[in-house]
Design an enzyme around this catalytic site. Structure first.
Site, PDB file in Angstrom:
ATOM      1  N   LYS A  12      -2.536  53.405   5.205  1.00 41.93           N
ATOM      2  CA  LYS A  12      -1.854  52.721   4.127  1.00 41.93           C
ATOM      3  C   LYS A  12      -0.904  53.658   3.389  1.00 41.93           C
ATOM      4  O   LYS A  12      -0.001  53.220   2.699  1.00 41.93           O
ATOM      5  CB  LYS A  12      -2.902  52.200   3.105  1.00 41.93           C
ATOM      6  N   GLY A  13      -1.162  54.957   3.511  1.00 38.78           N
ATOM      7  CA  GLY A  13      -0.509  55.951   2.666  1.00 38.78           C
ATOM      8  C   GLY A  13       1.004  55.947   2.676  1.00 38.78           C
ATOM      9  O   GLY A  13       1.635  56.269   1.669  1.00 38.78           O
ATOM     10  N   GLU A  25       5.304  58.719   8.004  1.00 40.22           N
ATOM     11  CA  GLU A  25       3.963  59.154   7.596  1.00 40.22           C
ATOM     12  C   GLU A  25       4.025  59.753   6.194  1.00 40.22           C
ATOM     13  O   GLU A  25       5.065  60.241   5.754  1.00 40.22           O
ATOM     14  CB  GLU A  25       3.448  60.160   8.655  1.00 40.22           C
ATOM     15  N   ASP A  26       2.898  59.705   5.509  1.00 45.76           N
ATOM     16  CA  ASP A  26       2.863  60.251   4.152  1.00 45.76           C
ATOM     17  C   ASP A  26       2.691  61.769   4.162  1.00 45.76           C
ATOM     18  O   ASP A  26       3.400  62.485   3.467  1.00 45.76           O
ATOM     19  CB  ASP A  26       1.747  59.590   3.318  1.00 45.76           C
ATOM     20  N   ASP A  77      -1.298  66.990   7.775  1.00 44.26           N
ATOM     21  CA  ASP A  77      -2.310  67.937   7.313  1.00 44.26           C
ATOM     22  C   ASP A  77      -2.794  68.751   8.520  1.00 44.26           C
ATOM     23  O   ASP A  77      -2.108  69.659   8.961  1.00 44.26           O
ATOM     24  CB  ASP A  77      -3.417  67.129   6.626  1.00 44.26           C
ATOM     25  N   LYS A 106       1.640  70.081   5.082  1.00 49.47           N
ATOM     26  CA  LYS A 106       0.786  71.226   4.721  1.00 49.47           C
ATOM     27  C   LYS A 106       0.636  72.089   5.963  1.00 49.47           C
ATOM     28  O   LYS A 106      -0.364  71.979   6.676  1.00 49.47           O
ATOM     29  CB  LYS A 106      -0.610  70.727   4.302  1.00 49.47           C
ATOM     30  N   PHE A 136      -5.282  69.223  -2.200  1.00 50.25           N
ATOM     31  CA  PHE A 136      -5.473  67.794  -1.961  1.00 50.25           C
ATOM     32  C   PHE A 136      -4.666  67.017  -2.991  1.00 50.25           C
ATOM     33  O   PHE A 136      -4.901  67.134  -4.191  1.00 50.25           O
ATOM     34  CB  PHE A 136      -6.947  67.399  -2.023  1.00 50.25           C
ATOM     35  N   VAL A 137      -3.684  66.258  -2.523  1.00 59.63           N
ATOM     36  CA  VAL A 137      -2.750  65.576  -3.425  1.00 59.63           C
ATOM     37  C   VAL A 137      -2.946  64.064  -3.402  1.00 59.63           C
ATOM     38  O   VAL A 137      -3.430  63.508  -2.416  1.00 59.63           O
ATOM     39  CB  VAL A 137      -1.287  65.924  -3.074  1.00 59.63           C
ATOM     40  N   ASP A 172      -3.990  58.565  -1.492  1.00 60.89           N
ATOM     41  CA  ASP A 172      -5.167  58.184  -2.276  1.00 60.89           C
ATOM     42  C   ASP A 172      -6.261  59.242  -2.231  1.00 60.89           C
ATOM     43  O   ASP A 172      -6.263  60.142  -1.396  1.00 60.89           O
ATOM     44  CB  ASP A 172      -5.764  56.896  -1.698  1.00 60.89           C
ATOM     45  N   ARG A 206      -2.912  55.518  -5.555  1.00 64.81           N
ATOM     46  CA  ARG A 206      -1.758  55.304  -4.677  1.00 64.81           C
ATOM     47  C   ARG A 206      -0.497  54.907  -5.441  1.00 64.81           C
ATOM     48  O   ARG A 206       0.618  55.143  -5.003  1.00 64.81           O
ATOM     49  CB  ARG A 206      -2.047  54.201  -3.644  1.00 64.81           C
TER      50      ARG A 206
HETATM   51  P1  IMP Z   1      -4.351  64.911   9.515  1.00 65.92           P
HETATM   52  O1  IMP Z   1      -4.806  64.135  10.724  1.00 65.92           O
HETATM   53  O2  IMP Z   1      -5.351  65.928   9.102  1.00 65.92           O
HETATM   54  O3  IMP Z   1      -2.962  65.480   9.655  1.00 65.92           O
HETATM   55  O4  IMP Z   1      -4.395  63.918   8.296  1.00 65.92           O
HETATM   56  C1  IMP Z   1      -3.474  62.963   8.097  1.00 65.92           C
HETATM   57  C2  IMP Z   1      -3.988  61.952   7.089  1.00 65.92           C
HETATM   58  O5  IMP Z   1      -4.990  62.499   6.215  1.00 65.92           O
HETATM   59  C3  IMP Z   1      -2.859  61.535   6.176  1.00 65.92           C
HETATM   60  O6  IMP Z   1      -2.130  60.480   6.733  1.00 65.92           O
HETATM   61  C4  IMP Z   1      -3.608  61.152   4.917  1.00 65.92           C
HETATM   62  O7  IMP Z   1      -4.036  59.807   4.992  1.00 65.92           O
HETATM   63  C5  IMP Z   1      -4.806  62.060   4.889  1.00 65.92           C
HETATM   64  N1  IMP Z   1      -4.584  63.232   4.012  1.00 65.92           N
HETATM   65  C6  IMP Z   1      -4.378  64.511   4.390  1.00 65.92           C
HETATM   66  N2  IMP Z   1      -4.202  65.326   3.341  1.00 65.92           N
HETATM   67  C7  IMP Z   1      -4.268  64.537   2.250  1.00 65.92           C
HETATM   68  C8  IMP Z   1      -4.134  64.791   0.840  1.00 65.92           C
HETATM   69  O8  IMP Z   1      -3.890  65.915   0.350  1.00 65.92           O
HETATM   70  N3  IMP Z   1      -4.257  63.717   0.023  1.00 65.92           N
HETATM   71  C9  IMP Z   1      -4.511  62.454   0.491  1.00 65.92           C
HETATM   72  N4  IMP Z   1      -4.633  62.176   1.800  1.00 65.92           N
HETATM   73  C10 IMP Z   1      -4.527  63.197   2.677  1.00 65.92           C
HETATM   74 MG    MG Z   2      -2.208  58.386   5.999  1.00 64.32          MG
END
Ligand code: IMP
Ligand code: MG
Length: 176
Positions: free
Chosen positions: A42-43, A98-99, A102, A130, A151-152, A158, A164
């Site tokens: 949803k982000g 994508e939001d 990470d 990040k 963590f943002v 969210d 959000r």
């Molecule tokens: P990844 O698979 O670890 O790259 O994570 C991606 C997803 O984790 C993002 O689309 C977010 O939904 C969530 N996420 C990662 N870091 C944060 C954060 O700092 N705040 C909120 N959601 C996060």
């Molecule tokens: Mg997301």
């Protein structure tokens, strides 16, 4: 909304300015070609809504939902498609919206999954990155902001489904 202490990391005017720049860059790159946007729910919905209004292109939209952190702050490492796309990607120029990038676990999986559907091209735009957290490699053609390992929340992001709707990106200082 709970009144926790939120420290602003990226304020609203900076986000809006950067989203406009990304829109212009993307419009230049795809000039004259229809672009198919895939919003990762949803982000990314807030980012998508702002970004698409800066695209001077014929666009179409689709949405995909994948497993998220839920109420945790750590990735489970497991990626599951909760809602798949409605339409085919065959021979289309596709841009994933994508939001935040990470660990890269989600997007590394999604890239491979979507590439197998034979798009003409496949790229990604992420509002936040990040890089220090990366476990799996992911190529993002467009990045809004590089941020430290914090963590943002806000601007679509969210923590346990909350925050959000904030117009800025912030960090929770005092959790209840
Ligand atoms: P990844 O698979 O670890 O790259 O994570 C991606 C997803 O984790 C993002 O689309 C977010 O939904 C969530 N996420 C990662 N870091 C944060 C954060 O700092 N705040 C909120 N959601 C996060
Ligand atoms: Mg997301």
């Amino acid at each position: 909304m709970d009144h926790v202490n939120l420290k602003v990391l990226i304020d609203e005017p900076r986000i809006q300015q950067r989203v406009k720049e990304l829109g212009q860059q993307i419009s230049t790159h795809y000039h004259g070609r229809p672009l198919h946007l895939i919003c990762i729910l949803k982000g990314a919905c807030v980012f998508l809504a702002d970004l698409m209004r800066h695209l001077d292109l014929d666009i179409s939209l689709d949405f995909m939902a994948v497993s998220s952190y839920g109420k945790q702050k750590q990735s489970s490492g497991q990626v599951k498609i909760i809602k798949d796309l409605d339409s085919s990607l065959q021979d289309r120029d596709v841009l994933i919206v994508e939001d935040i990038l990470d660990t890269g676990l989600t997007l590394n999986y999604l890239f491979r999954n979507l590439q197998a559907r034979c798009p003409r091209s496949l790229e990604m735009v992420t509002l936040l990155n990040k890089p220090s957290r990366r476990i799996m490699p992911v190529q993002a053609a467009y990045v809004g902001f590089e941020i430290p390992d914090l963590f943002v929340v806000g601007y679509g992001l969210d923590f346990g489904e909350k925050y959000r709707q904030l117009p800025f990106v912030g960090v929770i200082e005092n959790e209840a």
